[in-house]
Design an enzyme around this catalytic site. Structure first.
Site, mmCIF file in Angstrom:
data_model
loop_
_atom_site.group_PDB
_atom_site.id
_atom_site.type_symbol
_atom_site.label_atom_id
_atom_site.label_comp_id
_atom_site.label_asym_id
_atom_site.label_seq_id
_atom_site.Cartn_x
_atom_site.Cartn_y
_atom_site.Cartn_z
ATOM 1 C CG HIS A 854 1.250 -0.267 2.827
ATOM 2 N ND1 HIS A 854 1.123 0.115 4.153
ATOM 3 C CD2 HIS A 854 2.072 0.648 2.253
ATOM 4 C CE1 HIS A 854 1.856 1.198 4.352
ATOM 5 N NE2 HIS A 854 2.433 1.541 3.224
ATOM 6 C CD GLU A 857 -0.530 -2.781 5.289
ATOM 7 O OE1 GLU A 857 -1.435 -1.921 5.243
ATOM 8 O OE2 GLU A 857 0.612 -2.522 5.703
ATOM 9 C CG HIS A 951 -2.785 1.106 6.735
ATOM 10 N ND1 HIS A 951 -1.562 1.134 6.112
ATOM 11 C CD2 HIS A 951 -3.361 2.303 6.469
ATOM 12 C CE1 HIS A 951 -1.395 2.291 5.508
ATOM 13 N NE2 HIS A 951 -2.476 3.026 5.711
ATOM 14 C CD GLU A 1036 -1.873 -0.250 10.982
ATOM 15 O OE1 GLU A 1036 -1.881 -1.353 10.387
ATOM 16 O OE2 GLU A 1036 -1.084 0.665 10.721
#
Length: 1160
Positions: A854, A857, A951, A1036
């Site tokens: 992504h 990010e 991420h 994350e």
């Protein structure tokens, strides 16, 4: 009759049901009223459970048959029913079936002046009205008109009756039929007139509840389009704006201000974004158009339905649920059921899917030369055969791929350089000394090493203004050694001045403080590694520290401005960018100070909303001038000294349009992802022409997520060129009065995935610039471009020691726009080309890492940078790590998205992390080939020990992991029987538990191991389910900061992100020790400590929570924060680590038990 052992209430109810004596009935009713009044909801619920409502409703019907009805009996019966009715979910139906609605309504009409009787009747009528069918029935029978006979202008008499009448009216008007009736009869104007009268006369604010009741009625009536129009026509915006501004000074009147604000925002006319189309400004023709999905829909749409404003009432009520007063919240179902959790155990069980055939997978052989290379042509440390001692259990013969012929070991960038021939040093302390002594540094950059701060200060504001921006055009063929490559020639800057730009990226090492105005020794760029583990929250003892402490890797200076320019020239973007942003050219150094999470001042959101509403009320004060527009290539920025100048035409930039609203306020619109009409969140743009001492307000008006960490202390990033020239080249958190809220710009159902009535959201922040005519950059998070990655990889490759480190940089594939997707292989070189050493080399387990699928990010890339730098460092732990594993790394899975400033998608307009199940080689080449690498490893029986995809997370704090577990997924479906039948190795928890103890930013309580249906096509789930990797994770990292550990209360920076990447490596080292303890001659107390560390899981602290619930407490001032998640992309499950406790049988399968079994 009652039975033996009945409770007192049961006896009273039974007597009430059977007696005919009036006095007995009145006495029992009086007792029940007292019981319920003193006992609260618990006793009311008990009465409901024992059939109280049915008995009392029947009593009411019987009493109504008398003529005239007994007043005291009616008063008592209505009073008790009004108290217990909200506790009975079926009360509205029971009352309607019994005919009680007409009884109560007739009593009010016949006794209109008898306030003692009318009051309890109105209270019960309010309860009836919570049922929508009852509300419509009562409306048809004239109850709305009846309520307007009771409510009126300011009066000190009967205020209690008016308060109840207003509450009843608000409940009735939630029915659209009743709301339309009220509009048709002109009651909107009446309500506004009454409100103004009470506002003027209630000087001591003793009747705030009446004023709020009027607003609640207006709030209900404006849920329909006709109501909003009537409100506007009655000048309601100006009336509520003025009255709410007058209430601001009194804190106790905040409920009135908030409700007024809610009504005004709802009635603010919906507008479409001031854009020709909500599709991206840039177009990229796809090689293949998908048959189905959002991209296919986008291509099939005619232009005129691109973005139609939809003011349908269909979804209006849903947005307001958070603000409604729910009287029966005790009865709400607390067992939240998430239908997204996969419940089919057969689908949950990992089943390795062959996917492609062996013949098809042969195309990846050349990317695994380490499995076939015999290193005969390499000059290794030693070629002398010697007895081979394998430290640990022998794993068996060397594994050679059988998928085809052996690939040549000469391909790619495998190093065969001239390496001096030395005798291998023995293992132990001598070996560590050799490792430390073999550091290799990049040559220091010419010029800029002995610059002084005074020279740097020679950059005055005029020169900064002259340095408009770096371009890739007009680059002279011969550039002076110190000249910033790419500076425009036509500025004619003196060489002595321009040359000192080379000093900017090179700052003293970590911990040095830069003092303005003093001589500063400028050294290499700070290389942030993992810190030693002797911090406050470490549980390690001294012996463990000696064995496992981590030294900051003495890596090379990775930033080289000249190299960056050369790389940018070969980077292919859809807009064909020819400019370079200064921060990417200068580089970024973590600032030497902490940046705390911002304290949010009370009332900031409503202040911003009020300023937005002023735009409608005072339209003549709005400038409404376009000052930047990507859709109009011929647009020229007005040459006005007071106007800021904007730019985003550089790699990773995203800013589409800027409109000046007031003298120092600007609305900013972001560009959609290419081949998409939404995904607006990432921004990166340049601002110039500012004046110091002015507070500039920036409003980014087309964000889509329903909430953001901008509401909870996160600040945007700012980079000042003037500061960089003053030897402070860093991104810093900047901005005040920050909030994130729903605005009046409407998304069409096309842009909202078929949902009607969805609005965009605004990020607003205010900045005062310290320097005149500076050039500043703003970003959602620390930018990390594709060209930056390529520069870092080249620097790592050129600086590594080929004696120690096996480093390859291959091209996995080309992206849609023709950029290469790099694939990195890192491990330790074999000690010699003797058979046993080659055997040990080839049999190292694989670790597969990926990041940046992504584009928005960017923190994932900074974590990956920390991982890469640590793996390439010269620390003994890093060398041991390389000797233990072979790392296959795809550091950027979505280069095209990163280059073109996308937030979520690739050029195909699709989220690549939803394509892992069936990637299309033409539309998703990086995913297709990354999955192919993993399938190849599975085919040759070399499954990775760990797969981790890095991420970033926009709505949670800390760093955490998502993994995959059958048992925990089933457990969360509340099917305890099925959960008990599942036997599962709990080794998937080991790595997160290790990280929670060694990484300050990591939070185990935020980790989740549940498999959701919506995530079945993500990398984490596919690699677990299809490839068969048990330890398959998504890691994350927060965009905001931490609320626990050493960094609690601090916003996260690149230093902490890079540290997390390094700590991840250390976690892998400890994982290796636990899974293969005999390979390490470690003290027994260290193994005991690490076993205890892994087993020390938390206990249950709270029920499972989900991300679609906010992970932060709501603000008291909060207005209309939509709690629903309107983008299904981030509905992650967030479990507490203690929610699930492995059984004793499962513990027997865990890594910690395995390691204990091998202890001597």
């Amino acid at each position: 009759m009652t039975t033996k052992g009945s409770t007192g209430i049961e006896v009273l109810l039974s007597t009430l049901e059977n007696t005919k004596d009036l006095q007995t009935i009145l006495n029992i009713l009086s007792i029940l009223v007292e019981l319920v009044s003193s006992g609260g909801g618990r006793r009311a619920s008990f009465l409901v459970a024992k059939g109280g409502p049915q008995i009392l409703l029947q009593l009411l019907m019987n009493a109504s048959k008398e003529s005239p009805p007994h007043e005291e009996l009616m008063v008592q019966t209505h009073s008790i029913l009004a108290k217990i009715g909200p506790k009975d979910k079926k009360f509205g139906v029971k009352a309607r079936v019994n005919g009680a609605l007409n009884v109560t309504l007739n009593l009010i009409k016949q006794n209109f002046q008898n306030y003692r009787l009318v009051l309890p009747c109105l209270q019960l009528l309010r309860v009836y009205s919570t049922n929508s069918v009852n509300a419509v029935f009562l409306g048809k029978n004239g109850v709305v008109e009846l309520m307007f006979k009771i409510i009126g202008p300011f009066s000190k008499k009967n205020s209690g009756l008016m308060r109840v009448a207003l509450d009843t009216l608000a409940a009735l008007l939630k029915s659209k039929t009743n709301a339309r009736r009220a509009v048709d009869r002109g009651y909107v104007q009446v309500l506004l007139t009454i409100y103004v009268d009470w506002h003027r006369h209630d000087n001591r604010h003793r009747n705030m509840l009446i004023r709020k009741g009027i607003l609640q009625s207006l709030k209900s009536i404006t849920n329909i389009k006709l109501g909003r129009k009537a409100f506007i026509d009655a000048n309601g915006m100006k009336i509520l704006y003025n009255t709410s501004q007058e209430c601001l000074a009194v804190r106790t009147l905040d409920p009135l201000v908030n409700t007024s604000s809610l009504i005004m925002r709802k009635c603010f006319p919906k507008n479409r974004l001031p854009l020709p189309t909500i599709k991206s400004s840039f177009h990229f023709q796809l090689p293949v158009i998908p048959m189905t999905g959002p991209v296919a829909q986008l291509y099939s749409l005619p232009p005129e339905v691109d973005d139609v404003v939809d003011e349908s009432d269909d979804n209006d009520d849903a947005d307001l649920e958070a603000e409604n007063e729910v009287e029966n919240e005790d009865d709400l179902d607390q067992n939240f059921k998430n239908d997204d959790i996969e419940t089919d155990i057969n689908k949950l069980r990992p089943q390795q899917v062959p996917g492609r055939t062996i013949e098809e997978l042969k195309m990846y052989e050349h990317l695994f030369p380490e499995l076939v290379d015999d290193f005969q042509d390499y000059e290794l440390i030693s070629k002398e055969p010697k007895p081979f001692v394998f430290e640990g259990k022998v794993r068996g013969p060397i594994v050679v791929p059988t998928a085809g012929e052996e690939a040549s070991g000469n391909s790619g960038s495998g190093k065969k350089g001239a390496v001096t021939k030395e005798k291998a040093s023995p293992k132990g302390e001598d070996a560590m000394e050799d490792v430390k002594g073999s550091d290799r540094m990049l040559p220091q950059q010419p010029g800029g090493q002995n610059r002084t701060a005074s020279l740097v200060h020679s950059f005055n504001s005029d020169i900064v203004k002259a340095l408009d921006r770096i371009t890739l055009q007009n680059i002279p063929s011969q550039v002076a050694p110190g000249l910033g490559a790419g500076m425009r020639k036509d500025y004619g800057l003196p060489l002595t001045v321009v040359s000192c730009t080379k000093a900017c990226p090179h700052v003293a090492t970590c911990g040095s403080t830069l003092f303005e105005g003093r001589t500063v020794q400028l050294g290499k760029l700070c290389c942030t590694g993992a810190e030693t583990e002797d911090d406050d929250d470490s549980e390690s003892n001294s012996s463990v520290e000696q064995a496992s402490s981590v030294e900051a890797p003495d890596g090379p200076t990775l930033h080289d401005p000249d190299l960056y320019i050369e790389i940018v020239k070969t980077t292919k973007s859809v807009p064909e960018y020819s400019e370079v942003a200064y921060p990417d050219y200068f580089g970024h150094v973590p600032p030497p100070f902490k940046e705390p999470i911002l304290e949010r001042p009370y009332g900031v959101q409503r202040t911003k909303i009020a300023q937005d509403i002023e735009r409608l009320i005072h339209q003549n004060d709005i400038i409404d001038r376009v000052v930047y527009d990507l859709d109009n290539p011929n647009y020229v920025t007005p040459e006005d000294g007071d106007i800021l100048k904007f730019n985003s035409k550089f790699e990773s930039g995203n800013l589409r349009k800027v409109i000046q609203i007031r003298r120092s306020e600007y609305d900013l619109i972001l560009n959609s992802d290419i081949n998409s009409n939404h995904y607006h969140q990432w921004f990166y743009f340049e601002v110039s022409g500012m004046r110091p001492g002015i507070a500039y307000r920036f409003n980014i008006i087309n964000c889509e997520k329903s909430n953001s960490q901008f509401n909870y202390g996160m600040q945007p990033l700012m980079y000042s060129v003037q500061e960089a020239l003053n030897a402070r080249p860093w991104w810093i958190r900047m901005g005040t009065d920050i909030c994130y809220y729903k605005n009046h710009f409407s998304r069409s159902s096309v842009a909202a995935g078929g949902q009607k009535g969805k609005s965009y959201y605004t990020i607003t922040f205010t900045v005062s610039f310290p320097h005149k005519d500076d050039v500043c950059y703003f970003a959602y998070h620390y930018p990390y471009t594709y060209s930056t990655l390529q520069m870092h990889l080249q620097q790592l490759e050129s600086a590594h020691n080929p004696q120690q480190i096996y480093f390859r940089k291959d091209v996995l594939c080309e992206t849609l726009s023709g950029n290469s997707c790099p694939l990195v292989t890192i491990t330790a070189m074999p000690e010699s080309n003797y058979y046993e050493h080659i055997c040990q080399f080839r049999n190292r387990p694989y670790i597969f890492l990926s990041a940046r699928v992504h584009p928005g990010e960017t923190n994932a890339s900074w974590v990956m940078k920390g991982t890469l730098e640590y793996l390439m460092s010269n620390s003994p732990t890093a060398q041991s790590l390389r000797e233990s594993y072979i790392f296959k790394i795809v550091p950027m899975l979505n280069p095209d998205g990163v280059i073109n400033g996308n937030h979520r998608c690739s050029l195909s307009g699709e989220d690549l992390n939803r394509q892992w199940q069936s990637p299309n080689p033409d539309l998703h080449p990086t995913i297709y080939h990354a999955k192919g690498l993993l399938q190849y490893l599975a085919a040759v029986k070399r499954l990775p020990l760990v797969y981790c995809d890095y991420h970033g997370h926009s709505r949670k704090k800390n760093v955490f992991m998502y993994g995959c577990s059958i048992k925990e997924t089933v457990w969360h479906t509340h099917d305890s029987a099925a959960s008990c039948d599942v036997v599962e190795d709990t080794g998937y928890r080991t790595l997160p538990k290790i990280l929670s103890h060694i990484a300050p930013a990591f939070c185990m309580s935020s980790c989740s191991f549940v498999v959701e249906k919506s995530k079945e096509s993500t990398a984490r789930v596919v690699v677990w389910r299809e490839i068969g990797v048990q330890r398959s994770y998504t890691m994350e990292s927060t965009l905001c900061g931490c609320d626990q550990g050493r960094y609690k209360g601090l916003q996260i920076g690149t230093r902490e992100l890079e540290e997390m990447g390094a700590k991840f490596c250390i976690g892998l080292m400890r994982l290796k020790r636990l899974t293969s303890p005999l390979e390490y001659n470690l003290p027994s107390n260290m193994l005991d400590f690490e076993n205890d560390l892994i087993e020390s899981s938390c206990k249950v602290t709270s029920p499972t929570t989900y991300v679609l619930d906010e992970d932060e407490p709501r603000f008291l001032e909060e207005v209309d924060y939509s709690a629903e998640s309107n983008d299904e992309l981030e509905v992650e499950l967030v479990e507490n680590t203690g929610d699930y406790e492995p059984s004793a049988q499962e513990e027997a399968l865990s890594d910690s038990e395995v390691s204990r079994a091998y202890l001597p």
